[in-house]
Design a protein around this motif. Structure first.
Motif, PDB file in Angstrom:
ATOM      1  N   THR A   1      38.238  83.976  22.259  1.00 33.60           N
ATOM      2  CA  THR A   1      38.652  83.126  23.362  1.00 33.60           C
ATOM      3  C   THR A   1      39.606  83.897  24.266  1.00 33.60           C
ATOM      4  OG1 THR A   1      38.646  81.355  21.752  1.00 33.60           O
ATOM      5  CG2 THR A   1      39.587  80.857  23.886  1.00 33.60           C
ATOM      6  N   THR A   2      40.517  84.621  23.632  1.00 35.49           N
ATOM      7  CA  THR A   2      41.548  85.325  24.379  1.00 35.49           C
ATOM      8  C   THR A   2      41.206  86.803  24.543  1.00 35.49           C
ATOM      9  OG1 THR A   2      42.938  83.955  22.974  1.00 35.49           O
ATOM     10  CG2 THR A   2      44.034  85.329  24.599  1.00 35.49           C
ATOM     11  N   ASN A   3      40.829  87.404  23.407  1.00 33.36           N
ATOM     12  CA  ASN A   3      40.524  88.831  23.416  1.00 33.36           C
ATOM     13  C   ASN A   3      39.196  89.086  22.748  1.00 33.36           C
ATOM     14  OD1 ASN A   3      43.143  89.782  24.422  1.00 33.36           O
ATOM     15  ND2 ASN A   3      43.902  88.972  22.475  1.00 33.36           N
TER      16      ASN A   3
ATOM     17  N   LYS B   1      56.524  83.652  23.750  1.00 31.59           N
ATOM     18  CA  LYS B   1      56.163  83.417  22.350  1.00 31.59           C
ATOM     19  C   LYS B   1      55.891  84.747  21.649  1.00 31.59           C
ATOM     20  CE  LYS B   1      51.905  82.693  21.474  1.00 31.59           C
ATOM     21  NZ  LYS B   1      50.544  82.114  21.487  1.00 31.59           N
ATOM     22  N   ILE B   2      55.119  85.598  22.313  1.00 29.29           N
ATOM     23  CA  ILE B   2      54.780  86.891  21.705  1.00 29.29           C
ATOM     24  C   ILE B   2      56.035  87.732  21.532  1.00 29.29           C
ATOM     25  CG2 ILE B   2      53.514  89.040  22.089  1.00 29.29           C
ATOM     26  CD1 ILE B   2      51.310  87.359  23.341  1.00 29.29           C
ATOM     27  N   GLU B   3      56.892  87.645  22.522  1.00 32.29           N
ATOM     28  CA  GLU B   3      58.106  88.436  22.428  1.00 32.29           C
ATOM     29  C   GLU B   3      58.965  87.981  21.254  1.00 32.29           C
ATOM     30  OE1 GLU B   3      59.343  89.097  26.426  1.00 32.29           O
ATOM     31  OE2 GLU B   3      61.357  89.605  25.712  1.00 32.29           O
TER      32      GLU B   3
ATOM     33  N   VAL C   1      44.162  86.330   9.849  1.00 36.16           N
ATOM     34  CA  VAL C   1      43.446  86.856  11.001  1.00 36.16           C
ATOM     35  C   VAL C   1      43.906  86.128  12.254  1.00 36.16           C
ATOM     36  CG1 VAL C   1      41.150  87.304  11.957  1.00 36.16           C
ATOM     37  CG2 VAL C   1      41.453  87.216   9.494  1.00 36.16           C
ATOM     38  N   GLY C   2      43.867  86.826  13.395  1.00 34.98           N
ATOM     39  CA  GLY C   2      44.156  86.191  14.668  1.00 34.98           C
ATOM     40  C   GLY C   2      45.569  86.473  15.154  1.00 34.98           C
ATOM     41  N   GLY C   3      45.736  86.427  16.462  1.00 35.57           N
ATOM     42  CA  GLY C   3      47.020  86.769  17.070  1.00 35.57           C
ATOM     43  C   GLY C   3      48.199  86.001  16.507  1.00 35.57           C
ATOM     44  N   PRO C   4      48.142  84.684  16.489  1.00 32.25           N
ATOM     45  CA  PRO C   4      49.309  83.934  16.033  1.00 32.25           C
ATOM     46  C   PRO C   4      49.676  84.211  14.579  1.00 32.25           C
ATOM     47  CG  PRO C   4      47.796  82.525  17.215  1.00 32.25           C
ATOM     48  CD  PRO C   4      47.106  83.819  17.013  1.00 32.25           C
ATOM     49  N   SER C   5      48.740  84.743  13.803  1.00 34.34           N
ATOM     50  CA  SER C   5      49.045  84.920  12.382  1.00 34.34           C
ATOM     51  C   SER C   5      50.006  86.078  12.150  1.00 34.34           C
ATOM     52  CB  SER C   5      47.765  85.104  11.576  1.00 34.34           C
ATOM     53  OG  SER C   5      47.238  86.376  11.819  1.00 34.34           O
ATOM     54  N   VAL C   6      50.372  86.812  13.215  1.00 33.89           N
ATOM     55  CA  VAL C   6      51.425  87.818  13.023  1.00 33.89           C
ATOM     56  C   VAL C   6      52.806  87.185  13.138  1.00 33.89           C
ATOM     57  CG1 VAL C   6      50.125  89.848  13.717  1.00 33.89           C
ATOM     58  CG2 VAL C   6      51.270  88.493  15.439  1.00 33.89           C
ATOM     59  N   THR C   7      52.869  85.976  13.668  1.00 32.00           N
ATOM     60  CA  THR C   7      54.160  85.290  13.784  1.00 32.00           C
ATOM     61  C   THR C   7      54.785  85.148  12.394  1.00 32.00           C
ATOM     62  OG1 THR C   7      53.013  83.981  15.437  1.00 32.00           O
ATOM     63  CG2 THR C   7      55.224  83.277  14.876  1.00 32.00           C
TER      64      THR C   7
HETATM   65  N1  LIG Z   1      52.169  89.069  18.561  1.00 31.69           N
HETATM   66  C1  LIG Z   1      51.796  87.839  18.708  1.00 31.69           C
HETATM   67  N2  LIG Z   1      52.536  86.843  18.251  1.00 31.69           N
HETATM   68  C2  LIG Z   1      52.159  85.564  18.406  1.00 31.69           C
HETATM   69  N3  LIG Z   1      51.057  85.193  19.009  1.00 31.69           N
HETATM   70  C3  LIG Z   1      50.274  86.162  19.490  1.00 31.69           C
HETATM   71  C4  LIG Z   1      50.579  87.509  19.356  1.00 31.69           C
HETATM   72  N4  LIG Z   1      49.601  88.225  19.932  1.00 31.69           N
HETATM   73  C5  LIG Z   1      48.713  87.345  20.388  1.00 31.69           C
HETATM   74  N5  LIG Z   1      49.116  86.102  20.133  1.00 31.69           N
HETATM   75  C6  LIG Z   1      48.434  84.846  20.463  1.00 31.69           C
HETATM   76  O1  LIG Z   1      47.188  84.873  19.801  1.00 31.69           O
HETATM   77  C7  LIG Z   1      46.234  84.173  20.551  1.00 31.69           C
HETATM   78  C8  LIG Z   1      45.021  85.026  20.666  1.00 31.69           C
HETATM   79  O2  LIG Z   1      44.581  85.356  19.387  1.00 31.69           O
HETATM   80  P1  LIG Z   1      43.211  86.034  19.121  1.00 31.69           P
HETATM   81  O3  LIG Z   1      43.002  87.160  20.003  1.00 31.69           O
HETATM   82  O4  LIG Z   1      43.110  86.213  17.663  1.00 31.69           O
HETATM   83  O5  LIG Z   1      42.305  84.838  19.560  1.00 31.69           O
HETATM   84  P2  LIG Z   1      40.783  84.934  19.836  1.00 31.69           P
HETATM   85  O6  LIG Z   1      40.138  85.684  18.768  1.00 31.69           O
HETATM   86  O7  LIG Z   1      40.588  85.382  21.208  1.00 31.69           O
HETATM   87  O8  LIG Z   1      40.420  83.414  19.768  1.00 31.69           O
HETATM   88  P3  LIG Z   1      39.332  82.703  18.886  1.00 31.69           P
HETATM   89  O9  LIG Z   1      39.327  83.382  17.579  1.00 31.69           O
HETATM   90  O10 LIG Z   1      39.821  81.311  18.823  1.00 31.69           O
HETATM   91  O11 LIG Z   1      38.108  82.826  19.658  1.00 31.69           O
HETATM   92  C9  LIG Z   1      46.853  83.856  21.863  1.00 31.69           C
HETATM   93  O12 LIG Z   1      47.208  82.490  21.870  1.00 31.69           O
HETATM   94  C10 LIG Z   1      48.085  84.709  21.900  1.00 31.69           C
HETATM   95  O13 LIG Z   1      49.103  84.068  22.586  1.00 31.69           O
END
Ligand SMILES: Nc1ncnc2c1ncn2[C@@H]1O[C@H](COP(=O)(O)OP(=O)(O)OP(=O)(O)O)[C@@H](O)[C@H]1O
Ligand SMILES: [Mg+2]
Lengths: 819, 141, 492
Positions: A14-16, A251-253, A321-327
């Motif tokens: 969705t995002t990346n 949030k990322i910061e 897995v996924g961006g938010p999971s690094v939080t």
């Molecule tokens: N370092 C970080 N800390 C917290 N949140 C982050 C970080 N890096 C990215 N994100 C968040 O992670 C999200 C994107 O994650 P990711 O790239 O895994 O999603 P995606 O694979 O594109 O989405 P999906 O899997 O739902 O199709 C965004 O909401 C972004 O704000």
């Protein structure tokens, strides 16, 4: 020289989005023009129609939001077109995805020197058919010749299992992405990966953190300056967009820093002057805002474990897995909530793409353009697993031209390291042979094919060698959601259970509930196809329908006609259906493929009001009965409804995604209410069952025949079972049988009809024609007074016809015409 | 209401292995059979069941192995497969019916299956008179 | 009467007009008038001759039908005095007969036929025409049902020509299938049969030695000689003559069908043994013809014994431990027996053989079903009841569809009746009593609706008769009284 195969996997996020290439030994991530592995899923079209994709497009998100689109994955399958005003172009979500895929394809060419024809693309586990279809279409538009879809959690687990030293045991993949949350339970035994179960939430992700932060910021802004920005107001959309972007950055910061500021110069105009936002925020605040969202995800994990009889501690690996999971907070809460340590050393952002590439090997999807290189030697067709968990898989083959002069009579394999060679295998009468292998674990094994002719002389064969990768595999892609046919009684005839291996095909005989007259246009038989995990059809998503009208028929079709309905899913999960009517020897195949219905805010609002009314009714009822447990559950539902309201407001402001989310939420709330309603009704049903059995058994013992007595005993057993299992439908079925038995016996009683009349008379409030019913009751009373049994009987029968039928139920089952 | 009797599409019969086979053996055999079917080898085209030989299809193989991967499903199938399938060669049994549900698909009114008149002309069977329709100048249905 | 009087009057008028016009033929216009009058006169004469003198019928029967001219057959046939009471049905019947003579199937004509047949209400000729149309399309089962129904509808005045056509086809169909006993039944009905059918019935009586006295050689030859197409029927005549004539034959039960093949020896262990017996049952294909009751009984017994012995319990527990699913062993065992019971229920249904009867055949001393058989019996019964309920619902729904063609209404009823027939064979009187009240209510409403509102007497009357018979069987006094009245109305 033999070049190793190349397997391409793409995570279309969705995002990346990310691409990876696997060569049998190693997974290499594809770099984009900026040198990064992550390509933001953003497309921009400028006034001249020029396309910009990825990080460069991202820069325009703030300055030119109209012509820069992100998060279009969430609209996949809706058929909604997105407008780029500058160029006047309208693109569907899959066309935007296709642009993204095209860019990734170009990156692969840049780095590896070939344009991939085949690839594996990952999709969220909870994607429904229309969404998967749209993804496949995007790949086709991007120029891929063949693709396979894999569910993201399976890809993650494959990638994690490929690298893990010890992979056996139960795995949990926790994938919190930008907008979707998927959790999957997997198991590895003997090198094979098996999906045990999925769960998740199509509308939970990093975005929710962002929005939580935005809502918080809006509150602060109002508090500080009296400026009231609302998501429901389209005029505020630009400001909100900026705010959300800033929130995401903050949030990322905050994953690394302890505090930061949300600062946006000239956020909007306030009282005629530009309003500059400057709002400090610390990690604790963010965590407080996000905690409920995270807890929701952990709750889903526990639900999944419970559904499969696993205690939280019983997991062997948890993959994040996924961006938010690094939080940090997410990691901490998940680890605590599930009572296990998290696997580390895995890149949460690219794991899915890596797994997709490994899966491409399992599926034998070599991405290199099929070279028509004619190599010298006798040609053989070979069949073997490109990737195998088994250390000694078979290679089956056949000579293409067995009659050619000098054709080989024996073959064997020799491993590339020359440390192993197989026994000679004879070629049989069908020119076929079976070769044994011996693989080295966790690597790509190259085997040379050696052949010799009848005279013992070595012969050249083509291809001269093959490659088999040994490692963790999954054989057939599993289906993400249960698929079935909605029946007229609002039940679902399940064709494929969730997790069923694809491709799959199944046929059931269904029966029409009403006749269809030949040539009539109004008469139509509808066979709705639904997807979802609910027992009641109307809670499942309608994904397609086969409609047969009287005009299509060679002859009229009476009710109860057989229809052999076949559903077929290919490896990519594409659905086709086929209905054969044996009596007419006619076949119907065109399924109206449905799109994810667009969620119209007005309709949503109306549904919302209905649901709210229902909750209020149930609550009042629970109060009256003093049912505390019911009240608690109702408050939980109410909380969900309030959450849905926020999305509904956003939908009014033009956020299509929020509209979809609200729609789903309302459907789920509705299902919850149904369950609540059933729980409420259950004691009543149970009482009815007990009373009926007492009533029926007294009649049967008094006036019944021996076989009726036997039948009653049997039925009561079945009834008890249904009561224990709390199966309302079965209970009602058995109840019908019991009352029929009781009726049959009671009919032998001289006063039978007067009793029936009384019971029918007591139900007339639900009659279709109340006036007529009341007249009948009056007539019946007179007959009763006269003692005229015949008249009474006639009246009662007429009365019965006015009592409500099952029309309502059928409407719920998407007007299904089959049972 | 699937129309195939359980014994006709028993996964162990489809793969031609005994219930005691290990998981790896099952996977290997399935993989091999799929390959053989892909290459059109006749030796893999049918499998033996107590109900006579049946046609083996890639779909059946995939379904079979998928079932056997799930432990509790496998346990169930082990019970059904407790009767070993007969040896495939000397089988003068009823010819394999291509439709997997054959034994259930009897249409009492349909003409008798083609093999019955030759192989089993019951001695005192009453004659049939297919020309009866022509007698009335009607078309034979 | 009016139909006769009108043409006569016309003729008279024409003659008078002709005479009046004759002396003044001078102008051109007069000539035209005169010619027109003359033509009109001729047409009127022809009409009178054709319709009233039976010439239409002759032309249809001996000209349009044999030459395979369906459209002519329809239009001529419609006016034949014979089909006075049912011109549409009669015309359509003639058209179908003509269509039967055509070598090719013609969709365009078939299409027109459908529209002719759609005319309401449906009477006997219409029913027969529909039946023969299905026969034309190769739908033999449907044709048989319809024609049987037509005969039943005609039970009170069996001599009509339509009934004869129906009986002819049914005779031909039975002979083609070798179902000679059906021919004997047909022969016993009071229908004026054609000579061809009479010959077939005589053959049947001779072959089976049942029915009316078995015909003598001379009688057979006479029947053959009277029937058409001698060369076609000669082999059958010879076959019948070869059958010795039987005057009195005790109704010996038909010999059991020979086992399809040599049975392999049964395994010793209880589970494989039960499985082998199960397989042996399924090997009898088609089940309805070749399954011996005792075999099914043996299989049921073997499963019941196995269930009682608790052996499966041990077996699953052991293997479950090995496979790591001990917690589910119990559920797997249940699932297994559920599948077995489902198989047995399906077999019983397909073979139209009640399981208690099978058990009794296997061992008359021990006919009580065990747990698994019980389960199968209950499952089958609940399925049959559900099916019947659905069919009854569908019948109820018919009355709400005023545009429903009569034939479709009839098919709804026919389906319910056949379903009931099958269910009754499996479930016996108990089941019939159980469904009767609901069935009676719906079917009676349905028939009354057909009779009163749709005037489809040919379809409604047999329903009343059927309901009466069924009410008598289950002993429902009120229903018996009601249906006696309904049947009585029909007769008057
Ligand atoms: N370092 C970080 N800390 C917290 N949140 C982050 C970080 N890096 C990215 N994100 C968040 O992670 C999200 C994107 O994650 P990711 O790239 O895994 O999603 P995606 O694979 O594109 O989405 P999906 O899997 O739902 O199709 C965004 O909401 C972004 O704000
Ligand atoms: Mg993702």
């Amino acid at each position: 020289m033999i070049t190793a195969p190349r397997y391409v996997g793409i995570d279309l996020g969705t995002t990346n989005s990310t691409a990876a290439v696997f060569d049998g030994d190693r997974v290499t991530l594809v770099r984009n023009a900026q040198g990064g592995h992550l390509t933001p899923s953003i497309v921009r079209i400028d006034a001249r129609g020029g396309l910009t994709i990825g990080a460069r497009a991202r820069r325009y998100l703030e300055s030119d939001p109209e012509n820069t689109r992100s998060e279009f994955k969430r609209l996949m399958g809706t058929g909604q077109e997105l407008l780029f005003p500058a160029s006047g172009r309208r693109l569907r979500p899959q066309e935007l995805s296709a642009e993204l895929l095209r860019a990734l394809r170009a990156d692969i060419e840049e780095q590896f020197g070939f344009v991939p024809d085949h690839a594996v693309i990952s999709v969220p586990a909870l994607f429904e058919l229309p969404q998967s279809d749209a993804t496949a279409e995007a790949a086709r538009l991007a120029g891929f010749q063949r693709i396979e879809l894999i569910q993201e959690p399976i890809a993650s687990a494959l990638a994690a299992g490929w690298t893990a030293e010890e992979s056996a045991g139960a795995w949990l993949v926790y994938d919190l992405g930008g907008g979707t949350f998927d959790v999957s339970l997997l198991e590895t035994r003997d090198g094979l990966l098996r999906v045990i179960g999925h769960d998740g939430d199509n509308f939970l992700g990093g975005r929710d953190f962002d929005w939580a932060l935005v809502e918080w910021a809006l509150g602060k802004i109002k508090e500080q300056s009296g400026l009231d920005l609302s998501r429901a107001d389209p005029a505020h959309a630009p400001a909100l967009r900026k705010l959300k972007l800033a929130a995401e950055e903050a949030k990322i910061e905050l994953t690394r820093a302890e505090r930061t500021t949300l600062s946006i110069p000239a956020l909007t105009l306030h009282q005629g002057a530009p309003y500059d936002l400057d709002l400090p925020i610390d990690r604790a605040t963010l965590e407080r805002l996000c905690a409920p969202i995270i807890d929701r995800s952990v709750e889903v994990c526990r639900r999944l474990l419970a559904a499969h009889g696993l205690a939280p501690g019983g997991l062997d690996h948890v993959v994040m897995v996924g961006g938010p999971s690094v939080t940090p907070l997410v990691r901490q809460r998940v680890s605590a909530g599930l009572g296990v340590a998290l696997s580390d050393g895995l890149d949460p952002m690219t794991l899915v793409a890596q797994g997709a590439a490994i899966y491409a090997a399992t599926a034998g999807l070599d991405a290199r353009p099929s070279a028509s290189d004619v190599q010298p030697g006798h040609r053989v067709w070979l069949h073997y697993p490109a990737m195998s968990s088994d250390l000694t898989p078979h290679v089956v083959g056949r000579l293409v031209e067995p009659k050619a002069p000098g054709a080989p009579t024996q073959l064997r394999l020799r491993r590339g390291d020359d440390l192993w060679e197989g026994p000679w295998a004879d070629i049989d009468a069908e020119a076929s042979f079976i070769l044994s292998t011996s693989l080295l674990a966790r690597r790509a094994n190259v085997f040379r094919i050696e052949a010799r002719a009848a005279d013992g002389k070595p012969v050249e064969v083509s291809p001269p060698a093959i490659t088999i990768v040994q490692g963790l595999t999954i054989h057939d892609p599993p289906l993400s959601r249960t698929i079935g046919v909605a029946l007229a009684n609002d039940q679902v005839r399940v064709y494929f259970e969730r997790g069923a291996p694809l491709p799959a095909r199944r046929t059931f005989t269904l029966y029409t509930v009403a006749g269809v007259i030949r040539g009539s246009e109004d008469d139509a038989l509808k066979i709705p196809i639904v997807q979802g995990e609910y027992d009641e059809a109307h809670f499942c998503r309608l994904v397609g329908a086969l409609v047969i009208t009287g005009k299509d028929l060679k002859d009229s079709l009476p009710s109860g006609s057989e229809i052999e309905m076949t559903l077929e899913l290919d490896r990519g999960g594409r659905l086709s259906a086929r209905a054969l009517i044996p009596a007419l020897a006619q076949v119907f195949e065109d399924v109206a493929q449905l799109l994810v219905p667009l969620a119209d805010p007005e309709v949503l609002a109306a549904t919302f009001d209905v649901v709210r009314g229902r909750i209020a009714g149930l609550r009042a009822d629970a109060f009256r009965r003093g049912a505390i447990a019911q009240l608690d559950r109702l408050s939980a539902v109410q909380a969900d409804l309030d959450a849905a309201h926020v999305d509904l407001e956003a939908a009014r402001g033009g956020d299509a995604d929020a509209a979809q989310k609200a729609r789903r939420a309302l459907l789920e709330i509705d299902a919850d209410l149904e369950q609540l309603e059933l729980d409420r009704r259950w004691p009543e049903l149970d009482r009815e069952a007990r009373e009926s059995t007492i009533w029926a058994s007294s009649w049967v013992s008094e006036l019944g025949l021996p076989h009726e007595q036997r039948l009653l005993d049997e039925t009561m057993k079945a009834l008890d079972k249904a009561r224990q299992e709390r199966d309302p439908l079965e209970l009602q079925r058995q109840l019908r049988l019991v009352s029929r038995l009781g009726n049959t016996a009671s009919l032998r009683h001289p006063e039978a009809w007067s009793r029936r009349f009384e019971s029918a008379a007591s139900e007339i409030s639900g009659a279709t024609d109340l006036v007529k019913a009341q007249a009948l009751v009056k007539e019946g009373r007179e007959a009763l007074a006269r003692g005229d049994q015949g008249a009474l009987r006639a009246v009662t029968q007429k009365l019965w016809q006015l009592l409500p039928s099952d029309v309502e139920r059928r409407r719920l089952g998407y007007d299904s015409g089959v049972r | 209401m699937s129309t195939s009797p359980h014994q006709a599409i028993q996964p162990f019969y489809v793969l031609g292995l005994a219930p005691a086979a290990t998981r790896a053996e099952l996977e290997r055999e399935a993989q091999k059979l799929l390959g053989m079917l892909e290459l059109g080898l006749s030796s893999a085209a049918s499998y033996a069941t107590p109900l006579g030989p049946r046609q083996r299809t890639p779909e059946l193989i995939r379904q079979a192995i998928a079932e056997l991967r799930i432990p509790e499903r496998r346990l169930l199938h082990e019970l059904w497969a407790a009767l070993p399938a007969p040896a495939p060669q000397p089988q003068p049994q009823p010819a394999a019916d291509p439709s997997p549900g054959a034994p259930y698909r009897d249409h009492p009114a349909a003409p008798p299956p083609p093999h019955t008149p030759q192989t089993a002309p019951a001695p005192e069977a009453a004659p049939t008179f297919p020309g009866a329709f022509e007698l009335f100048a009607w078309r034979r249905p | 009467m009016t139909r006769c009087a009108a043409p006569a009057l016309l003729l008279l008028l024409a003659l008078v007009a002709h005479d009046a016009a004759a002396p003044q033929i001078n102008g051109r216009a007069d000539l035209v008038v005169a010619i027109l009058f003359t033509l009109f006169l001729w047409a009127a004469t022809l009409y009178t001759l054709l319709v009233q003198g039976g010439l239409t019928w002759t032309l249809t029967r001996w000209f349009a039908v044999p030459l395979g001219l369906p459209i002519t057959a329809y239009h001529l046939g419609r006016h034949a005095a014979r089909w006075r009471h049912d011109p549409h049905g009669g015309g359509a019947l003639m058209a179908v007969l003509a269509l039967h003579r055509r070598p090719e199937r013609e969709p365009a004509v078939a299409e027109r036929l459908q529209t002719w047949l759609a005319a309401n209400p449906l009477k006997t000729a219409g029913l027969v025409a529909n039946g023969l149309r299905y026969a034309l399309h190769g739908e033999r089962d449907l044709a048989r049902d319809l024609l049987q129904a037509a005969l039943t509808a005609e039970a009170d005045r069996p001599s009509t020509l339509a009934a004869t056509y129906a009986a002819d086809w049914l005779c031909a169909d039975a002979a083609a299938r070798g179902a000679w006993d059906e021919l004997i039944d047909l022969g016993a009905r009071p229908i004026a049969t054609s000579r061809g059918a009479a010959f077939l019935i005589a053959v049947a009586r001779r072959l089976l030695g049942r029915g009316a006295p078995s015909p003598t050689d001379a009688g057979l030859r006479l029947a053959w000689w009277l029937a058409p197409r001698h060369s076609l029927t000669r082999p059958l005549l010879l076959r019948a003559l070869a059958q010795p004539r039987v005057l009195h034959r005790s109704p010996a039960p038909p010999p059991p069908p020979p086992p399809p093949h040599e049975d392999p020896p049964l395994p010793q262990d209880p589970l494989p043994r039960a499985l082998a017996l199960h397989a042996r049952v399924l090997l009898a294909a088609p089940l309805a013809l070749r399954l011996q009751p005792a075999r099914l009984g043996d299989a049921c017994r073997a499963w019941d014994d196995l269930h009682r012995s608790g052996l499966i319990h041990q077996l699953t527990a052991e293997r479950a431990l090995h496979l790591g699913v001990s917690a589910r062993a119990e559920a797997v065992q249940d699932a297994f027996f559920a599948e077995v019971a489902a198989d047995l229920a399906a077999i019983s249904e397909r073979a139209a053989l009640p399981l208690p009867q099978a058990l009794a055949a296997a061992d008359p001393a021990e006919p009580t079903p065990g747990a698994i058989t019980e389960r199968a019996i209950a499952q089958l019964r609940s399925r049959l009841l559900t099916e019947l309920e659905a069919a009854i619902d569908a019948l109820d729904a018919c009355a709400a569809r005023p545009a429903l063609p009569a034939l479709d209404a009839w098919r709804e009823w026919e389906r319910l009746r056949q379903l009931h027939h099958r269910a009754a064979a499996l479930g016996g009187t108990a089941l019939r009593q159980l469904v009767f009240p609901g069935l009676h209510r719906s079917a009676c409403n349905f028939a009354v609706w057909l009779w009163n509102e749709r005037k489809e007497h040919a379809i409604a009357a047999p329903i009343f008769r059927w309901l009466l018979a069924e009410a008598e069987h289950v002993g429902d006094e009120a229903a018996i009284t009601l249906q006696r009245k309904n049947v009585g109305v029909k007769a008057s």
